[in-house]
Every structure is written in C-alpha cells, then in structure tokens.
Design a protein around this motif. Sequence first.
Motif, PDB file in Angstrom:
ATOM      1  N   ASP A 158     -72.537  24.954 -19.103  1.00 55.53           N
ATOM      2  CA  ASP A 158     -73.316  24.836 -17.863  1.00 55.53           C
ATOM      3  C   ASP A 158     -72.793  23.695 -16.993  1.00 55.53           C
ATOM      4  O   ASP A 158     -72.687  23.817 -15.770  1.00 55.53           O
ATOM      5  CB  ASP A 158     -74.796  24.557 -18.187  1.00 55.53           C
ATOM      6  CG  ASP A 158     -75.498  25.781 -18.756  1.00 55.53           C
ATOM      7  OD1 ASP A 158     -74.883  26.863 -18.747  1.00 55.53           O
ATOM      8  OD2 ASP A 158     -76.651  25.638 -19.211  1.00 55.53           O
ATOM      9  N   VAL A 161     -69.147  24.533 -15.612  1.00 54.57           N
ATOM     10  CA  VAL A 161     -69.265  25.552 -14.568  1.00 54.57           C
ATOM     11  C   VAL A 161     -69.963  24.956 -13.341  1.00 54.57           C
ATOM     12  O   VAL A 161     -69.545  25.193 -12.198  1.00 54.57           O
ATOM     13  CB  VAL A 161     -70.034  26.792 -15.095  1.00 54.57           C
ATOM     14  CG1 VAL A 161     -70.282  27.796 -13.971  1.00 54.57           C
ATOM     15  CG2 VAL A 161     -69.250  27.454 -16.221  1.00 54.57           C
ATOM     16  N   THR A 164     -67.526  22.753 -11.409  1.00 55.13           N
ATOM     17  CA  THR A 164     -66.455  23.532 -10.773  1.00 55.13           C
ATOM     18  C   THR A 164     -66.983  24.345  -9.592  1.00 55.13           C
ATOM     19  O   THR A 164     -66.427  24.287  -8.488  1.00 55.13           O
ATOM     20  CB  THR A 164     -65.820  24.486 -11.814  1.00 55.13           C
ATOM     21  OG1 THR A 164     -65.531  23.748 -12.995  1.00 55.13           O
ATOM     22  CG2 THR A 164     -64.553  25.100 -11.274  1.00 55.13           C
ATOM     23  N   VAL A 165     -68.066  25.088  -9.829  1.00 55.00           N
ATOM     24  CA  VAL A 165     -68.613  25.936  -8.761  1.00 55.00           C
ATOM     25  C   VAL A 165     -69.117  25.072  -7.604  1.00 55.00           C
ATOM     26  O   VAL A 165     -68.897  25.385  -6.430  1.00 55.00           O
ATOM     27  CB  VAL A 165     -69.738  26.844  -9.312  1.00 55.00           C
ATOM     28  CG1 VAL A 165     -70.426  27.593  -8.170  1.00 55.00           C
ATOM     29  CG2 VAL A 165     -69.174  27.829 -10.321  1.00 55.00           C
ATOM     30  N   TRP A 203     -75.042  24.551 -13.553  1.00 55.76           N
ATOM     31  CA  TRP A 203     -74.787  25.415 -12.385  1.00 55.76           C
ATOM     32  C   TRP A 203     -76.071  26.042 -11.861  1.00 55.76           C
ATOM     33  O   TRP A 203     -76.171  26.390 -10.698  1.00 55.76           O
ATOM     34  CB  TRP A 203     -73.761  26.495 -12.729  1.00 55.76           C
ATOM     35  CG  TRP A 203     -74.195  27.432 -13.837  1.00 55.76           C
ATOM     36  CD1 TRP A 203     -73.918  27.281 -15.162  1.00 55.76           C
ATOM     37  CD2 TRP A 203     -74.989  28.609 -13.716  1.00 55.76           C
ATOM     38  NE1 TRP A 203     -74.488  28.303 -15.877  1.00 55.76           N
ATOM     39  CE2 TRP A 203     -75.147  29.145 -15.020  1.00 55.76           C
ATOM     40  CE3 TRP A 203     -75.575  29.282 -12.638  1.00 55.76           C
ATOM     41  CZ2 TRP A 203     -75.880  30.309 -15.268  1.00 55.76           C
ATOM     42  CZ3 TRP A 203     -76.303  30.449 -12.893  1.00 55.76           C
ATOM     43  CH2 TRP A 203     -76.445  30.938 -14.186  1.00 55.76           C
TER      44      TRP A 203
END
Length: 341
Positions: A158, A161, A164-165, A203
Amino acid sequence: MTFTYAPGWAEPLFILFLFILGLCIGSFLNVVIARVPEGLSIVRPGSRCPRCGHVLSWYENIPVLSWLGLRGKCRGCGTRISPRYVLVELLTGLLFLACLKRFDWTYALVPALVLVFLLVPLTFIDLEHWILPLSLTVPGIVAGIVLAIPLGQDAVVDAVVGATVGFLTFRFMEYVGWKVFKREALGGGDKFLVALLGAFLGWQSLLGILFFSSLQGSIVGVAMLALTGRAGPRGEEKEDPSKAPAGEEPEAPASTMTWEFTKPGLPWWKRVALVIPCLLLQDIPDVTLDEETGEDQWEPGVTNIPFGPWLALAGLELMLLGPLLARVLSPEVAMMLGGAR
Ligand SMILES: [Zn+2]
C-alpha cells in the motif's frame, strides 16, 4: 502484526509525557523551519537571536514557557520573537495527543507521530518560502515505507503504491498545467509531498487527499482573495513595509490588479460577492513564471496558494478523522475517499 502496549495506572503520566515530548519536538521543528530553507545546519550552532546573535541559555529554550516568560521578546535586544514559535510547539504537542487518541498505544502511533514530525515543518516552510524542501520530503517517503514494514506485507505494498501513484499523478498534473494552461499550477515540490502522504497513508487515501485539499484550499483561497486581495501569503522579503525605502510607498496588492473586487474602498461583502464572477469572467492578472530569470525569481501571484499546507491538512484529517468520516459519510463515499488504514 500489530502490537499494543497498555500503560495501566500510569497512563496519565504517559499522556503528559507524550504532550511534553510534542512540545520539545515542536521546539526543534522551529529550528528546522528557520534553517532548512536557508541551507543551514539544524544541529549547530545553538539557538540564537537572528537580530543580535544573543545565544539562548537553557532557560530561554523551554518550549512555550520561555516565550511567555520573555513576553515574546529577545532578552538581548528586545526584538519581537514571532508567536509562530509557540504556535508550532503547541500544535505539535496537540497533534501528538490527537494521534494517541486515534491509535492508542499501538504500533500505528509511531508512523503517525513521524508523519506529524514531517508535516508541521513542511507546512510552515511552504507558507513562508513557497518551497517543500527535498531534504524533508525524500527521506520522509523512505520513512513512510520503512515504518509500514512491521504492519505486514500488505501495508508495505500500500505504501509503495501510494508513493508511486501519488507522485505520478501530480507529475502528470504538473505537465498538463504547463502544456494546457501555460502556467505553473502546482509547485514542483508538491508531487514529493503527495508521495510522502501516499507512503504513510496508503494509496487508498490519495483520492481523499486530492479532494479535501482542493476543496478546502479553494474555499479559503477565494475567501482570502476577496478579503485581502491575495489567495495565499506574500513571498519573502517583499511583505515587510519597514524595509521599503523611505518616501516610497510599498507596493500595495491592489495596485497591480485590475479586478473589480480589488478596488479600494469596497465594503467586504461586495468583495466577497464579486470575487467569484471576477475569477470566472476576467483574465487573471499575469502571474506566470519569468522565462528568462527562472524559478528563483518567481513571485507568488495574487491567485497563487501554496498547496503544501492544504495537502498536509487533508492528510492529517484523513489519518486522524478517518473513522469519523466513515460514520458521517455513506460507507461507499467514505471508502472511496479512503480513511487511514
Ligand atoms: Zn536579540
């Protein structure tokens, strides 16, 4: 894996300790806020008055109490010490208590406190200097991921991600801002702060962070624009009228603009009534980046807001009030906006 520690009869002492720890850390964060943007060491030299160089002794360095005892003035030269110092200390102490209320004495309290430790200086530095130093955000992203490890593999995924997102989304928005609107809509440091929040909160929290930061930032920004002629704080150095050469009027915000609501002498309710139609119908006064001089010469325009504080606020709200949101909003909406894990 989660672990809980139950302090039992000594709990009031633990709570008091956490609050005092928050005040002391807030005191340290004041040093971070003052020195990191200047590129100075946060370790040496010891605290001193920026005006006269008076070195603070231990009893002038006690959070909150010293400021009150000295009545907000330097003991050496009498220069006013900004109430921001006390505000940062109290805010950090209170946020530490809020984290305890939310997470109790569980492991989750640790990343929560570290997040507060990072967001408080980032907020105040962005408000004053319009930057989010990479020396704070990048180690913060790493810390968010590392601190997820004891929570298990899912939490680490989590976090990675989320970072990064969050980063890529804001990088894309930055790109669109330049290409489509030909202006800097986001500060370059914002994507690193979003990545940091994604690392700490997962995320799942990103949509909520985007939603709450934009909503609150635009409401307060428009209100500030109406009432003061600026959506965000002024840049450095230009706001101090005492530094303006004698006989020269410091540049008033209204003089640089042609908007209806900025005309002098309008009652505040007329400004408020006019600000939205003006924003929609009139051209925004030219606030774009100077192409030749580059980013260093950038000055915040009247409609610019530093977005970092709003991102930080939204992140804290989701982390601390996540369960409350889930109760107030419908479960679907709450899940979409993503409370803290
Ligand atoms: Zn002094």
